[in-house]
Motif scaffolding. Sequence first.
Motif, PDB file in Angstrom:
ATOM      1  N   PRO A 149       4.627  23.021   9.430  1.00 51.31           N
ATOM      2  CA  PRO A 149       3.558  22.335  10.162  1.00 51.31           C
ATOM      3  C   PRO A 149       3.200  23.081  11.437  1.00 51.31           C
ATOM      4  O   PRO A 149       4.038  23.739  12.057  1.00 51.31           O
ATOM      5  CB  PRO A 149       4.164  20.961  10.463  1.00 51.31           C
ATOM      6  N   ILE A 150       1.940  22.979  11.821  1.00 50.94           N
ATOM      7  CA  ILE A 150       1.490  23.521  13.105  1.00 50.94           C
ATOM      8  C   ILE A 150       1.820  22.516  14.200  1.00 50.94           C
ATOM      9  O   ILE A 150       2.278  22.870  15.276  1.00 50.94           O
ATOM     10  CB  ILE A 150      -0.011  23.822  13.051  1.00 50.94           C
ATOM     11  N   ILE A 151       1.571  21.248  13.899  1.00 48.33           N
ATOM     12  CA  ILE A 151       1.964  20.138  14.772  1.00 48.33           C
ATOM     13  C   ILE A 151       2.747  19.163  13.911  1.00 48.33           C
ATOM     14  O   ILE A 151       2.234  18.657  12.910  1.00 48.33           O
ATOM     15  CB  ILE A 151       0.743  19.447  15.403  1.00 48.33           C
ATOM     16  N   SER A 152       3.990  18.913  14.268  1.00 49.04           N
ATOM     17  CA  SER A 152       4.849  18.029  13.479  1.00 49.04           C
ATOM     18  C   SER A 152       4.608  16.570  13.857  1.00 49.04           C
ATOM     19  O   SER A 152       4.298  16.255  15.018  1.00 49.04           O
ATOM     20  CB  SER A 152       6.319  18.379  13.694  1.00 49.04           C
ATOM     21  N   ALA A 153       4.750  15.706  12.871  1.00 48.96           N
ATOM     22  CA  ALA A 153       4.614  14.273  13.115  1.00 48.96           C
ATOM     23  C   ALA A 153       5.754  13.800  14.004  1.00 48.96           C
ATOM     24  O   ALA A 153       6.907  14.162  13.802  1.00 48.96           O
ATOM     25  CB  ALA A 153       4.611  13.511  11.794  1.00 48.96           C
ATOM     26  N   SER A 154       5.419  12.984  15.015  1.00 49.79           N
ATOM     27  CA  SER A 154       6.428  12.486  15.934  1.00 49.79           C
ATOM     28  C   SER A 154       6.899  11.085  15.584  1.00 49.79           C
ATOM     29  O   SER A 154       7.947  10.641  16.059  1.00 49.79           O
ATOM     30  CB  SER A 154       5.887  12.491  17.368  1.00 49.79           C
ATOM     31  N   GLU A 155       6.121  10.373  14.779  1.00 52.52           N
ATOM     32  CA  GLU A 155       6.520   9.032  14.366  1.00 52.52           C
ATOM     33  C   GLU A 155       5.984   8.746  12.979  1.00 52.52           C
ATOM     34  O   GLU A 155       5.001   9.353  12.533  1.00 52.52           O
ATOM     35  CB  GLU A 155       6.025   7.979  15.354  1.00 52.52           C
ATOM     36  N   ASP A 156       6.627   7.828  12.311  1.00 54.34           N
ATOM     37  CA  ASP A 156       6.249   7.501  10.947  1.00 54.34           C
ATOM     38  C   ASP A 156       4.979   6.657  10.942  1.00 54.34           C
ATOM     39  O   ASP A 156       4.721   5.889  11.870  1.00 54.34           O
ATOM     40  CB  ASP A 156       7.391   6.743  10.263  1.00 54.34           C
ATOM     41  N   ILE A 157       4.180   6.843   9.893  1.00 56.01           N
ATOM     42  CA  ILE A 157       2.987   6.035   9.697  1.00 56.01           C
ATOM     43  C   ILE A 157       3.274   5.066   8.563  1.00 56.01           C
ATOM     44  O   ILE A 157       3.518   5.489   7.433  1.00 56.01           O
ATOM     45  CB  ILE A 157       1.765   6.915   9.374  1.00 56.01           C
ATOM     46  N   PRO A 158       3.279   3.778   8.822  1.00 55.92           N
ATOM     47  CA  PRO A 158       3.684   2.819   7.788  1.00 55.92           C
ATOM     48  C   PRO A 158       2.658   2.692   6.677  1.00 55.92           C
ATOM     49  O   PRO A 158       1.469   2.978   6.857  1.00 55.92           O
ATOM     50  CB  PRO A 158       3.820   1.503   8.565  1.00 55.92           C
ATOM     51  N   VAL A 159       3.132   2.269   5.520  1.00 57.52           N
ATOM     52  CA  VAL A 159       2.273   2.014   4.368  1.00 57.52           C
ATOM     53  C   VAL A 159       2.173   0.504   4.176  1.00 57.52           C
ATOM     54  O   VAL A 159       3.196  -0.181   4.060  1.00 57.52           O
ATOM     55  CB  VAL A 159       2.830   2.672   3.093  1.00 57.52           C
ATOM     56  N   LYS A 160       0.969   0.002   4.147  1.00 61.00           N
ATOM     57  CA  LYS A 160       0.735  -1.432   3.961  1.00 61.00           C
ATOM     58  C   LYS A 160       0.335  -1.674   2.515  1.00 61.00           C
ATOM     59  O   LYS A 160      -0.610  -1.059   2.021  1.00 61.00           O
ATOM     60  CB  LYS A 160      -0.371  -1.905   4.905  1.00 61.00           C
ATOM     61  N   PRO A 161       1.033  -2.533   1.801  1.00 64.95           N
ATOM     62  CA  PRO A 161       0.677  -2.772   0.391  1.00 64.95           C
ATOM     63  C   PRO A 161      -0.693  -3.420   0.269  1.00 64.95           C
ATOM     64  O   PRO A 161      -1.164  -4.112   1.179  1.00 64.95           O
ATOM     65  CB  PRO A 161       1.793  -3.706  -0.102  1.00 64.95           C
ATOM     66  N   VAL A 162      -1.332  -3.177  -0.863  1.00 59.78           N
ATOM     67  CA  VAL A 162      -2.639  -3.777  -1.126  1.00 59.78           C
ATOM     68  C   VAL A 162      -2.444  -5.270  -1.379  1.00 59.78           C
ATOM     69  O   VAL A 162      -1.641  -5.676  -2.225  1.00 59.78           O
ATOM     70  CB  VAL A 162      -3.310  -3.112  -2.344  1.00 59.78           C
ATOM     71  N   ALA A 163      -3.180  -6.074  -0.636  1.00 60.45           N
ATOM     72  CA  ALA A 163      -3.094  -7.520  -0.823  1.00 60.45           C
ATOM     73  C   ALA A 163      -3.705  -7.900  -2.164  1.00 60.45           C
ATOM     74  O   ALA A 163      -4.727  -7.335  -2.572  1.00 60.45           O
ATOM     75  CB  ALA A 163      -3.817  -8.242   0.309  1.00 60.45           C
ATOM     76  N   PRO A 164      -3.085  -8.835  -2.883  1.00 61.22           N
ATOM     77  CA  PRO A 164      -3.643  -9.262  -4.177  1.00 61.22           C
ATOM     78  C   PRO A 164      -5.098  -9.709  -4.034  1.00 61.22           C
ATOM     79  O   PRO A 164      -5.435 -10.453  -3.122  1.00 61.22           O
ATOM     80  CB  PRO A 164      -2.726 -10.429  -4.580  1.00 61.22           C
ATOM     81  N   GLY A 165      -5.940  -9.198  -4.917  1.00 65.79           N
ATOM     82  CA  GLY A 165      -7.349  -9.549  -4.904  1.00 65.79           C
ATOM     83  C   GLY A 165      -8.214  -8.656  -4.039  1.00 65.79           C
ATOM     84  O   GLY A 165      -9.441  -8.760  -4.076  1.00 65.79           O
ATOM     85  N   SER A 166      -7.588  -7.764  -3.242  1.00 67.66           N
ATOM     86  CA  SER A 166      -8.380  -6.889  -2.361  1.00 67.66           C
ATOM     87  C   SER A 166      -8.449  -5.456  -2.880  1.00 67.66           C
ATOM     88  O   SER A 166      -8.909  -4.566  -2.179  1.00 67.66           O
ATOM     89  CB  SER A 166      -7.783  -6.885  -0.948  1.00 67.66           C
ATOM     90  N   GLU A 167      -7.986  -5.259  -4.117  1.00 68.99           N
ATOM     91  CA  GLU A 167      -8.025  -3.909  -4.673  1.00 68.99           C
ATOM     92  C   GLU A 167      -9.469  -3.428  -4.820  1.00 68.99           C
ATOM     93  O   GLU A 167     -10.384  -4.200  -5.079  1.00 68.99           O
ATOM     94  CB  GLU A 167      -7.347  -3.871  -6.049  1.00 68.99           C
TER      95      GLU A 167
END
Length: 848
Positions: A149-167
Amino acid sequence: MSNQSSKRSTGVWLMWALGALMGIIGAAIAIGGGWLVSLGGSLYFLLMGLAMIISAVLIIKIKPAGAWLYALAFVLSVIWAVWDAGLNFWPLFSRLFMFGVLAFLTALAYPFLKLRAGHDGRKTASYSLAGLLAIALLAGFGYTFVPAPIISASEDIPVKPVAPGSEQKNWEHWGNTTHGDRFAALDQINKSNVNQLEVAWIAHTGDIPLSNGSGAEDQNTPLQVGDKLFVCTAYGKVLALNADDGKQLWAFDPKAEAPNWQRCRGLGYFANSEAQPTPSAAAQGDAQPSAAAAEAASQPAAASGETPDQHPTGAAEATPPAAAASQPQTPASNINAAAPAICERRLFLPTIDARLIAINADTGEACADFGDNGVVDLKVGMGEVKPGYYQQTSTPLVAGNVVVVGGRVADNFSTGEPPGVVRAYDVHSGELVWAWDPGNPAVTKLPPEGMTYTRGTPNVWSAMAYDAKLNLVYLPTGNATPDFFGGERTALDDKYSSSVVAVDASTGKVRWHFQTTHHDLWDFDLPSQPLLYDLPDGKGGTTPVLVQTSKQGMIFMLNRETGEPVAKVENREVPQGNTPGERYSKTQPFSVGMPNIGNETLKESDMWGATPLDQLLCRIEFKGMRHEGVFTPPGLDRSLQFPGSLGGMNWGSVSVDPNNAIMFVNDMRLGLANYLVPRSQVPSGASGIEMGMVPMDGTPYGAVRERFLSPLGIPCQKPPFGTMSAVDLKTGKIAWQVPVGTVKDTGPMGIKMHMPMEIGMPTLGASLSTQSGLLFFAGTQDYYLRAFDTANGKEIWKARLPVGSQSGPMTYVSPKTGKQYIIISAGGARQSPDRGDYVIAYALPDQK
């Protein structure tokens, strides 16, 4: 004795060979170094060249002092390289690897030199040093294949699950939505299973974009509605494919021709509110095909079907024999024989010969109720339009009940080229609803009889965005032609040039505009679709923002309701030129509240090359040019523009993770050498489209653009030459940045290196972000579709493509099978001779 004499003779010849090699390289470096010093450049190359020449002479004379002198020169070179370039890998590799190889050979030669000089010829220490050098060289070479990496990630980016019906249900616009977010709320394919992706099917369009200098490029992002996938080719053919197997349902051929710049980046789509997509016969499980499919099935297989000669090397990796279905072709549609039925669902095709065609999305026939049997002639009101001077290359924008089009204008041929007018047509009738003429705002529809829209005005060639709530259409404008001399431009040309212009979607009246380049002399027109995003304000609410990327490597964030900057913009003084007849803006807008990407002011130590020799030549060229930063004004002398007019950022635009306010930006870092040429010296027939001499008739000058490359065809500034960056929209900082692309399918002088060195190559195309934390991208110089982890930019999957791609990946879930697909169109990378007509679908394997 004879054997010993033979060994000595061989040793002498080897010393002479080593000395000759060192001497030739040293002489070239000394001569170039002297030239560089005369231009005010670094003294190092002259001194190193002289040291190598003296060392070479001594080695040829079988003197150990030659080895010692070169060893000293090499040690000092290491010190100089670190001082000059820091601890950055690629600059150090360029400066030291070749000299390191010579040091290795010299270490091997040293025992023989000592022995011939009558000294102890023991080899242990010398060979140990040679071994250490060999390890260092191998480690350095091996590291070229390691992604860093040129710039490394300093913190994690969370993954939010798809809410049912919002796909996500459909991909109905080029950027997925009219907000240009390129984000899919789908997570069936995710970080844990993406490595299981495999080719589900392959379709062939039958239209291979020829790399014959005409400018044909496949840059399409398909649309998906229900169980149909809609694809357009570089020449304007439209195909409907079954979403589950890629089988062709219908085809439409506008029979469009243009002498250059053939491409179709995307289609527009509109459906009456009560209309539902008509399933294909295959989706319904009907034993009888639809009329269109039956007609298609009666035709012979496509002439462009794959043959051994057409199949590029490596394609077998992406094309299992069972995956590619034979693609039947329907005859070209007859536009004048359009069906009288009303089109409940219609596609809008922008053609390379300046027409807008409405096509029935269910049948592939022209919509008779739109314009003249499905066609609106976009040359009406434009005055003279020579072939290739005005055409549609980007997607039309469907904004409510209007479809809005701009147009590409051929830059730099002359003043008074076709107008840059933007027009909106009724999606049902094709009637002109409004026109925005940047040179005459009083003209709001067709110009008065005997007149035209204002010629030579700033145009909108890229994709536009639309906010239904605010009822605003956002236009990224270019500059008035020609690009590099503005002495003839009007006040209105300057007012709306290189700006974001917000117009009322119902009337076309300007609500606000924001200019990113004043009196643009660099071809810094806005190339990308604006991103519309509701930015969390930290107080529980949101701010409606517009984010605009630019060729000059800047990112502007504006309030999309008012046009006021949300991220700080400063007007700074910039260098002034002295070209007779030109005027200059004393200041330019600098976006300081958002990251600048790849637009630093270059200095001599930023020059690069595969070896010190071509780096030296790049340094000489750099010192022979005027370079004063991103707004270096063109003049009669040779100047360096960095980034060049290709970007920076270009038409691929951005994608976003709306759940975490992270925007993904790909860029290219290519400089241009520019200079103006007095009219008397412009040759007749000058017509460089991208590079070379352009005439700029109607001005006192022509202009020359040349890519800033080494003699090997490698960019002269240090890598990376292309990156992917994650920008935190809340903080205005880069969350991570990684180089993208290798030299596997390209290399010096266009020769493929077949080595996946992770150098970071120029990128061109769109990306795709998904809610599962994946970022898909294929717009590289090598032939891969990649998936990155949005948390840190790490590449976690890639698939070998048969040819390169400039297209945007898209994704959908089949309404019939529930399976998620990733789709990419692969027609060939920019500047690559390898071309194809592939549409490739990837999916997870069926569960057993």
